[in-house]
Enzyme design. Structure first.
Site, PDB file in Angstrom:
ATOM      1  N   GLY A  36       4.006   1.033  -2.619  1.00  0.00           N
ATOM      2  CA  GLY A  36       3.841   1.091  -4.062  1.00  0.00           C
ATOM      3  C   GLY A  36       2.449   1.496  -4.481  1.00  0.00           C
ATOM      4  N   ASP A  37       2.252   1.524  -5.800  1.00  0.00           N
ATOM      5  CA  ASP A  37       1.008   1.931  -6.449  1.00  0.00           C
ATOM      6  C   ASP A  37       0.514   0.758  -7.273  1.00  0.00           C
ATOM      7  OD1 ASP A  37      -0.988   2.970  -8.048  1.00  0.00           O
ATOM      8  OD2 ASP A  37       0.171   4.675  -8.768  1.00  0.00           O
ATOM      9  N   PHE A  38      -0.683   0.248  -6.943  1.00  0.00           N
ATOM     10  CA  PHE A  38      -1.147  -0.955  -7.648  1.00  0.00           C
ATOM     11  C   PHE A  38      -1.514  -0.714  -9.103  1.00  0.00           C
ATOM     12  CE2 PHE A  38      -5.069  -0.089  -4.828  1.00  0.00           C
ATOM     13  CZ  PHE A  38      -5.669   0.769  -5.737  1.00  0.00           C
TER      14      PHE A  38
ATOM     15  N   HIS B 227     -14.192  -2.348  -6.300  1.00  0.00           N
ATOM     16  CA  HIS B 227     -15.468  -1.620  -6.282  1.00  0.00           C
ATOM     17  C   HIS B 227     -15.275  -0.105  -6.245  1.00  0.00           C
ATOM     18  CE1 HIS B 227     -16.308  -1.038  -1.663  1.00  0.00           C
ATOM     19  NE2 HIS B 227     -15.045  -0.788  -1.950  1.00  0.00           N
TER      20      HIS B 227
ATOM     21  N   ASP C  82       0.864  -1.194   0.000  1.00  0.00           N
ATOM     22  CA  ASP C  82       0.000   0.000   0.000  1.00  0.00           C
ATOM     23  C   ASP C  82       0.889   1.229   0.000  1.00  0.00           C
ATOM     24  OD1 ASP C  82      -2.292   1.765   0.301  1.00  0.00           O
ATOM     25  OD2 ASP C  82      -3.336   0.057   1.190  1.00  0.00           O
TER      26      ASP C  82
END
Length: 337
Positions: free
Chosen positions: A226-228, A246, A202
């Site tokens: 990190g950045d998903f 969602h 995250d």
């Protein structure tokens, strides 16, 4: 005792004013009313003294909540905790106090009031209201970000163990919780599966508040900033996406899923989407309510099983089982074909 049915006009009036129940619930959570009832029933006057409020006004708010079994009022004006009110205690197991405050906070209720504008536009009007998209707003307003992070952690606590219990995780290997927040789900997965190790992925500001530092998990976890949308830790056996998809439009979901698919280099690697899976028909379901929240504030949506299968297929994964849990969420499995 049978209740007298109300006329359609009265029913519609009650529906139109349902937001007042949310307002009363928010007030009770902010004021810590449930905490002050933990040691036993108290009168509205006693609660008012404890909470620094006006006794008559507090009683009226609690009286409304009692019509929905959140608190109970005796004929003498004494209020009690009920099973529905217990999770409002800040010290309750799986406390919902922070979640209630988050779900009734301004970034959610103001766009909901402009639902007609969202329906007309086919997109959220959040940015017109707040000057930035939802997550951009949380970055710009740290207090709102804190409310979101603590609220999401509270909401998740009642879901994490049922999710961890519902799936047959491998005896050994590595699990990556993608966008896993404070790590509540990963914690429960590791506690239930002592042969696994885990990586909590995250943003740095979120990871600072993780809940993995427990003696029984020593040496079995690490955090990864990190950045998903760009990259997640590669080579794991299982990837978790709980209440992530969602939040996003289909195009963004595919970016997230393809990032995960790129990282899934091990044969048999699995991706577990943990979200509400909407049923067909007119029956109520918590996911149908949450779907409106996602639409008004985030441009996201809740999905049915065919929609999840479509996303998985487009991302290069083979849809597997859909597994219900003892919560409102299900697990939709994607496997490397």
């Amino acid at each position: 005792m049978a209740t007298t049915p109300y006329s359609p006009a009265v029913q519609l009036t009650e529906h139109a004013l349902a937001y007042l129940h949310s307002a009363a619930l928010r007030a009770a959570a902010l004021l810590g009313v449930a905490d002050h009832l933990a040691d036993g029933p108290r009168t509205a006057g006693e609660l008012a003294t404890a909470t620094g409020t006006d006794a008559a006004h507090l009683r009226r708010a609690l009286r409304l909540l009692a019509t929905r079994d959140v608190f109970r009022e005796d004929p003498d004006g004494t209020f009690h905790l009920t099973p529905a009110a217990e999770p409002l205690r800040s010290d309750a197991p799986s406390s919902m106090r922070d979640a209630v405050i988050m779900l009734t906070d301004e970034p959610f209720w103001r766009p909901a009031g402009q639902l007609a504008d969202t329906v007309r536009a086919g997109r959220t009007v959040f940015e017109e209201i707040f000057g930035a998209p939802y997550f951009g707003h949380l970055e710009r307003v740290p207090e709102a970000g804190t409310v979101f992070d603590t609220g999401m952690a509270g909401l998740a606590e009642s879901e994490n163990d049922p999710v961890a219990a519902a799936y047959g995780f491998p005896a050994t290997g590595t699990v990556v919780d993608v966008g896993g927040g404070r790590g509540g789900l990963l914690r429960q997965v590791l506690l239930r599966n002592p042969g696994l190790t885990g990586i909590l992925h995250d943003q740095e500001a979120v990871l600072r508040h993780h809940t993995l530092d427990r003696p029984e998990l020593t040496g079995r976890w690490q955090t990864h900033t990190g950045d998903f949308f760009t990259a997640v830790p590669p080579g794991a056996d299982v990837y978790l996406l709980k209440r992530i998809l969602h939040d996003w439009h289909d195009d963004d979901c595919l970016r997230i899923l393809r990032t995960c698919r790129t990282a899934m280099t091990r044969p048999g690697s699995r991706l577990l989407i943990v979200d509400a899976v909407l049923p067909q028909g007119n029956a109520p379901h918590p996911g149908k309510t949450m779907d409106i929240l996602m639409m008004t504030s985030l441009n996201g949506r809740e999905r049915d099983e065919p929609a999840f299968h479509h996303l998985l297929t487009e991302a290069g994964l083979t849809p597997g089982r859909t597994i219900p849990t003892e919560s409102t969420l299900s697990i939709v499995e994607g496997v490397v074909g």
